[in-house]
Design a protein around this motif. Structure first.
Motif, mmCIF file in Angstrom:
data_model
loop_
_atom_site.group_PDB
_atom_site.id
_atom_site.type_symbol
_atom_site.label_atom_id
_atom_site.label_comp_id
_atom_site.label_asym_id
_atom_site.label_seq_id
_atom_site.Cartn_x
_atom_site.Cartn_y
_atom_site.Cartn_z
ATOM 1 N N LEU A 242 -38.330 23.651 118.608
ATOM 2 C CA LEU A 242 -39.571 23.078 119.133
ATOM 3 C C LEU A 242 -39.405 22.630 120.577
ATOM 4 C CD1 LEU A 242 -40.885 20.943 116.130
ATOM 5 C CD2 LEU A 242 -41.643 23.200 116.864
ATOM 6 N N ASN A 245 -39.762 25.413 122.964
ATOM 7 C CA ASN A 245 -41.005 26.172 122.819
ATOM 8 C C ASN A 245 -42.051 25.618 123.790
ATOM 9 O OD1 ASN A 245 -43.513 27.210 121.940
ATOM 10 N ND2 ASN A 245 -42.779 27.407 119.839
ATOM 11 N N TYR A 248 -45.650 24.895 122.532
ATOM 12 C CA TYR A 248 -45.652 23.745 121.631
ATOM 13 C C TYR A 248 -45.545 22.435 122.407
ATOM 14 C CZ TYR A 248 -44.378 20.449 118.016
ATOM 15 O OH TYR A 248 -44.353 19.349 117.199
ATOM 16 N N ALA A 252 -48.146 19.436 122.265
ATOM 17 C CA ALA A 252 -47.718 18.104 121.832
ATOM 18 C C ALA A 252 -48.111 17.034 122.842
ATOM 19 C CB ALA A 252 -46.206 18.096 121.600
ATOM 20 N N ALA A 364 -50.380 23.969 115.862
ATOM 21 C CA ALA A 364 -48.979 23.595 116.072
ATOM 22 C C ALA A 364 -48.062 24.388 115.151
ATOM 23 C CB ALA A 364 -48.803 22.096 115.834
ATOM 24 N N CYS A 367 -47.930 28.171 116.411
ATOM 25 C CA CYS A 367 -47.134 28.475 117.605
ATOM 26 C C CYS A 367 -45.658 28.129 117.433
ATOM 27 C CB CYS A 367 -47.705 27.759 118.836
ATOM 28 S SG CYS A 367 -47.403 25.994 118.926
ATOM 29 N N SER A 368 -45.294 27.455 116.312
ATOM 30 C CA SER A 368 -43.893 27.067 116.113
ATOM 31 C C SER A 368 -43.247 27.734 114.893
ATOM 32 C CB SER A 368 -43.789 25.540 115.958
ATOM 33 O OG SER A 368 -44.496 25.103 114.804
ATOM 34 N N SER A 376 -43.069 20.281 112.787
ATOM 35 C CA SER A 376 -43.958 20.674 113.888
ATOM 36 C C SER A 376 -45.118 19.703 114.060
ATOM 37 C CB SER A 376 -44.484 22.092 113.667
ATOM 38 O OG SER A 376 -45.185 22.194 112.453
ATOM 39 N N THR A 377 -45.696 19.224 112.972
ATOM 40 C CA THR A 377 -46.789 18.251 113.096
ATOM 41 C C THR A 377 -46.254 16.842 113.355
ATOM 42 O OG1 THR A 377 -46.847 17.957 110.687
ATOM 43 C CG2 THR A 377 -48.350 19.577 111.636
ATOM 44 N N ILE A 380 -45.544 16.051 117.058
ATOM 45 C CA ILE A 380 -46.789 15.776 117.787
ATOM 46 C C ILE A 380 -47.238 14.348 117.532
ATOM 47 C CG2 ILE A 380 -49.265 16.295 117.846
ATOM 48 C CD1 ILE A 380 -48.642 19.184 117.645
ATOM 49 N N THR A 444 -50.614 30.915 123.499
ATOM 50 C CA THR A 444 -49.599 31.169 122.476
ATOM 51 C C THR A 444 -50.032 32.300 121.561
ATOM 52 O OG1 THR A 444 -48.226 30.123 120.767
ATOM 53 C CG2 THR A 444 -50.557 29.544 120.791
#
Length: 472
Positions: A242, A245, A248, A252, A364, A367-368, A376-377, A380, A444
């Motif tokens: 992440l 990325n 991402y 974020a 999210a 794209c991850s 990933s969440t 953020i 993305t």
């Protein structure tokens, strides 16, 4: 016979791939439990914001100390958010939901100790309130990270955005209830104990529902191809992916800042409006419109994106319209007798701002991928809490003390009321700047959708190969 055996083998492989995806009706029960828990936690978070002045008077503390009952959620989520992402992706959804339910319930009960007269806590009563809020704050990352994970593990691809939207929007629903219920329950400061008791009921109910009803951390058979890879990356490996990325990181920073702004707006709305003569009830109504319109926007956008898969276009349009609404609110909130314009600007702000929340969380993951949904969440959310703390501190620092005004509805202390003019204008400016940055720089690929499409193509290819194999 060799051709027949090949056909049989390929047919079994194809049928195996097709048969491995299955949905279960109990996914709706899990969704209900997560929704109730998410709603309860949000209610506990913003219990005091709509009645900040009365809370300060009841506990004999300053408004700044009342604000800390909201800010503590942001501070605790920063370190514990990383722990919550690990729990969700490594230990499992069931553990995360049940742990958050117990923390949430325990915190709501400890808050009630602060108003029990027979304990004779005196000046210590506020700190019981604060400790209870801290426990509820520990529950928040676990439950806020859960919707995307729940949608990925239990729902098929054509229901994911809708399921995520329903579970995610239960949080602003809790904010709505708090904005409406707190002023209704506390017409006078002596009604604070009643309010705390009422807010404990959903927390206890959600805990019982989660503890008794959730038995599995994953379904026996996954509902989609991506669900089989939901925890494919180890936590720290996913974290490194992440941080490398670029799309991402942009998402974020921008979306995390957006969440931080909505947090500040919800927590400070009553204090912003009271200095210009607007009542607590009107501030609660404004907060309610902000949330109701947001729920409607999220519902409509969730259905639209489930059908079109236009994640990027939807978020960019919503970001633009949210920024315009924030400017409209910043200008109108500085004048008296502008109730209609304030209501309209809050409604538009909520409609497009909240609508973006579940879609951005799904984006999210897209794209991850294949990083776990919790990671990933979660990252953020951690970013949003950091930005929220900075924003909350900055906005309070930019306030100006003003002398007592007969038209003000604020509960004044010896130093007078606070003027939030500069703070609100800065908030609108930051929202506009973040919107421009996101629109220009965020691009993305939809990695999860592409992976699922490739899996579907593979099954079709196997089916074709089966049909082409000649009989022995």
């Amino acid at each position: 016979m060799e051709g027949a055996e090949a056909a049989s083998l390929i047919g079994e492989l194809g049928l195996g791939r097709l048969a491995q995806f299955k949905t279960y009706r109990r996914r709706w029960f899990l969704l209900t439990a997560v929704c109730l828990l998410n709603c309860s936690n949000a209610m506990l978070w913003l219990t005091f914001a709509p009645v900040a002045d009365k809370t300060a008077a009841y506990f004999h503390v300053s408004l700044e100390m009342v604000n800390w009952l909201s800010i503590v959620y942001l501070l605790i989520a920063i370190p514990f958010g990383l722990v919550a992402t690990w729990v969700l992706d490594s230990v499992g959804l069931r553990c995360a939901v049940i742990l958050s339910a117990w923390l949430n319930m325990t915190g709501s009960i400890i808050r009630m100790f602060s108003v029990l007269k027979f304990l004779s806590l005196g000046s210590q009563s506020y700190w019981y309130l604060f400790i209870g809020q801290c426990l509820c704050a520990l529950a928040q990352p676990l439950i806020i990270f859960s919707p995307t994970k729940l949608a990925a593990l239990w729902f098929p691809d054509h229901q994911r955005a809708t399921a995520n939207m329903i579970a995610s929007m239960s949080n602003p629903l809790g904010i709505l209830i708090a904005n409406v219920l707190s002023p209704a329950l506390v017409p006078e400061e002596r009604h604070i104990p009643l309010m705390l008791g009422v807010y404990a009921v959903p927390a206890v109910t959600a805990c019982a529902l989660a503890t008794v009803g959730i038995h599995e951390k994953v379904p026996p058979t996954p509902p989609s191809a991506s669900a089989t890879n939901s925890t494919s990356q180890p936590f720290f490996m996913g974290l490194k992916m992440l941080l490398r990325n670029k799309p991402y990181i942009i998402l974020a920073v921008c979306f995390g800042g957006g969440i931080g702004m909505f947090t500040c707006f919800s927590a400070l709305l009553e204090q912003i409006l009271c200095e210009k003569g607007y009542s607590n009830e009107f501030a609660g109504l404004n907060g309610a419109l902000f949330t109701v319109c947001g729920l409607l926007g999220a519902f409509l956008l969730g259905l639209y994106v489930d059908q079109t898969r236009k994640f990027i276009e939807s978020t960019k349009i919503c970001f633009c319209l949210s920024a315009l609404a924030s400017i409209m609110f910043a200008v109108t909130s500085r004048f008296r007798h502008q109730a209609i314009m304030l209501a309209i600007s809050s409604s538009v702000f909520g409609f497009f701002g909240f609508a973006m929340y579940p879609i951005a969380m799904e984006l999210a993951v897209e794209c991850s991928y294949p990083v776990g949904e919790g990671t990933s969440t979660g990252l953020i959310f951690v970013a949003s809490q950091i930005e929220g703390v900075i924003l909350m501190t900055l906005l309070q620092a930019l306030t100006v003390r003003v002398s007592e005004d007969p038209s003000s509805t604020c509960a004044l202390d010896q130093d007078g009321a606070l003027d939030w003019t500069t703070s609100v204008l800065v908030l609108a400016g930051l929202c506009s700047a973040m919107t421009c940055f996101y629109i220009i720089f965020f691009h993305t690929d939809y990695k999860r959708l592409h992976a699922e499409a490739n899996s579907g193509d593979l099954v079709k290819a196997e089916d074709t190969a089966t049909a082409d194999v000649p009989e022995a």
